[in-house]
Design an enzyme around this catalytic site. Structure first.
Site, PDB file in Angstrom:
ATOM      1  N   LYS A   1     -10.555   4.540 -13.525  1.00 36.29           N
ATOM      2  CA  LYS A   1      -9.595   3.439 -13.686  1.00 36.29           C
ATOM      3  C   LYS A   1     -10.296   2.082 -13.541  1.00 36.29           C
ATOM      4  O   LYS A   1      -9.999   1.133 -14.281  1.00 36.29           O
ATOM      5  CB  LYS A   1      -8.466   3.564 -12.672  1.00 36.29           C
TER       6      LYS A   1
ATOM      7  N   TYR B   1     -11.307   9.757  -9.957  1.00 34.97           N
ATOM      8  CA  TYR B   1     -10.136   9.175 -10.618  1.00 34.97           C
ATOM      9  C   TYR B   1     -10.164   7.657 -10.574  1.00 34.97           C
ATOM     10  O   TYR B   1     -10.073   6.974 -11.599  1.00 34.97           O
ATOM     11  CB  TYR B   1      -8.850   9.695  -9.971  1.00 34.97           C
TER      12      TYR B   1
ATOM     13  N   THR C   1      -4.600   0.891 -10.849  1.00 30.91           N
ATOM     14  CA  THR C   1      -4.123   1.480  -9.594  1.00 30.91           C
ATOM     15  C   THR C   1      -4.676   0.698  -8.412  1.00 30.91           C
ATOM     16  O   THR C   1      -5.749   0.077  -8.520  1.00 30.91           O
ATOM     17  CB  THR C   1      -4.566   2.955  -9.469  1.00 30.91           C
ATOM     18  N   ASP C   2      -3.957   0.740  -7.301  1.00 27.58           N
ATOM     19  CA  ASP C   2      -4.468   0.109  -6.082  1.00 27.58           C
ATOM     20  C   ASP C   2      -5.736   0.791  -5.588  1.00 27.58           C
ATOM     21  O   ASP C   2      -6.521   0.214  -4.836  1.00 27.58           O
ATOM     22  CB  ASP C   2      -3.406   0.114  -4.982  1.00 27.58           C
ATOM     23  N   GLU C   3      -5.982   2.012  -6.045  1.00 25.55           N
ATOM     24  CA  GLU C   3      -7.134   2.769  -5.566  1.00 25.55           C
ATOM     25  C   GLU C   3      -8.467   2.186  -6.053  1.00 25.55           C
ATOM     26  O   GLU C   3      -9.523   2.536  -5.519  1.00 25.55           O
ATOM     27  CB  GLU C   3      -7.020   4.237  -5.972  1.00 25.55           C
TER      28      GLU C   3
END
Length: 328
Positions: free
Chosen positions: A155, A151, A127-129
């Site tokens: 990841k 979260y 994810t970009d997060e």
């Protein structure tokens, strides 16, 4: 050339779009899904119409054997940030660790068991997060990982496992880091379908931090085509950011949704007779809220991919769907 692929999380939102895209390429697809609360088991009626589709109801933590295949596309994950923060919600932080970290560990070891000459490539959805937020400019694939919530931390941890298993055990991989996905079939905990649901039942829409956080919006159909492009033209051992062409504050996205929901209620000049304060709750916040996500996906676009979906057109059709189909 036809591919043979595993797709974990095939009944989830992005997973179903990727599954559909692979099936339409006439690739052989073995779908894996644990069937959690966010899975749409009705999709099996569609997918099983394809002779090149096989389904297994299974937790990725229980995968110890892989049939011969070219790619394992991993979309099995717990994804909702709020659920990762508040343990008393649907799933707690332990489930995020179990699926997002231990599940990836299980897949890596299943691939490792294959003869090195016959190992599939793990195409993992990150994810970009994992980069954290950024006020201006954007992150590229070499940027430091600075996750800011449970979260995104799980990841990022999975990404680290993949790097280590690649270097130590020669497990081939590709990692994709998409921006905020939207589209039909998304579970109602996400912003767009949640707005539609709340408007349908005349309940205010909770909007974190006055709606000031900025997100980049990427349609899941475009994400699926990015996967096809990466499999066909990408190189193993690489990370690919995937970005949409629409960036905006969350409050503006919510206003667009409200406008579409009540578009027949307009003044003579075409503007809606709407006081947005009647439909939103701005008195809520999220711990660890990221201000803005943005990634540079020029590496992927150099392979010939670009997003095709127009956000405003897609939002109109998505809102129309939800107005006529209540989603629990």
């Amino acid at each position: 050339m036809k591919k043979i692929v595993y797709i974990t999380g095939c009944l989830g939102f992005i997973g179903s779009h990727v599954t559909r895209a692979c099936l339409k390429k006439n690739w052989y697809v073995r779908g894996i899904d644990k069937c959690t609360y966010a899975a749409d088991e009705k999709l099996l009626d569609e997918f099983k119409d394809y002779e090149n589709f096989v389904f297994e109801k299974k937790d990725i933590n229980n995968i110890s054997f892989l049939h011969d295949c070219d790619f394992v596309i991993n979309l099995a994950a717990e994804t909702h940030v709020d659920n990762s923060i508040y343990n008393d919600m649907i799933v707690g932080d332990d489930q995020f660790i179990q699926t997002n970290i231990k599940g990836v560990h299980s897949l890596l070891n299943a691939i490792r068991k294959k003869p090195q000459s016959n190992r599939p490539t793990l195409l993992h959805f990150s994810t970009d997060e994992v980069y954290g937020d950024i006020l201006q400019s954007s992150y590229n694939e070499n940027s430091q990982l600075k996750p800011s919530n449970p979260y995104s931390a799980t990841k990022a941890a999975a990404d680290m496992l993949i790097f280590a298993w690649s270097r130590t055990y020669k497990v081939p991989y590709m990692i994709v880091r998409p921006t905020n996905n939207y589209g039909l079939g998304q579970y109602v905990e996400k912003l767009v379908p949640r707005c539609c649901k709340n408007l349908s039942i005349e309940k205010k829409i909770p909007v974190h931090d006055q709606g000031e956080p900025v997100r980049n919006w990427l349609n899941a159909k475009d994400t699926a085509q990015a996967v096809i492009t990466i499999i066909e033209k990408g190189e193993t051992g690489n990370i690919y950011n995937i970005s949409g062409d629409y960036e905006d504050k969350n409050i503006n996205v919510v206003k667009k949704i409200i406008n579409e929901f009540f578009k027949s209620n307009e003044q003579e000049d075409g503007s809606p007779k709407i006081d947005y304060r009647d439909y939103v709750d701005l008195d809520c916040s999220r711990a660890g809220q990221d201000v803005r996500y943005a990634v540079d996906d020029s590496k992927l676009r150099s392979l010939g991919w670009k997003p095709e979906c127009d956000f405003n057109q897609e939002i109109s059709s998505i809102v129309d769907f939800h107005k006529n189909n209540f989603v629990w």
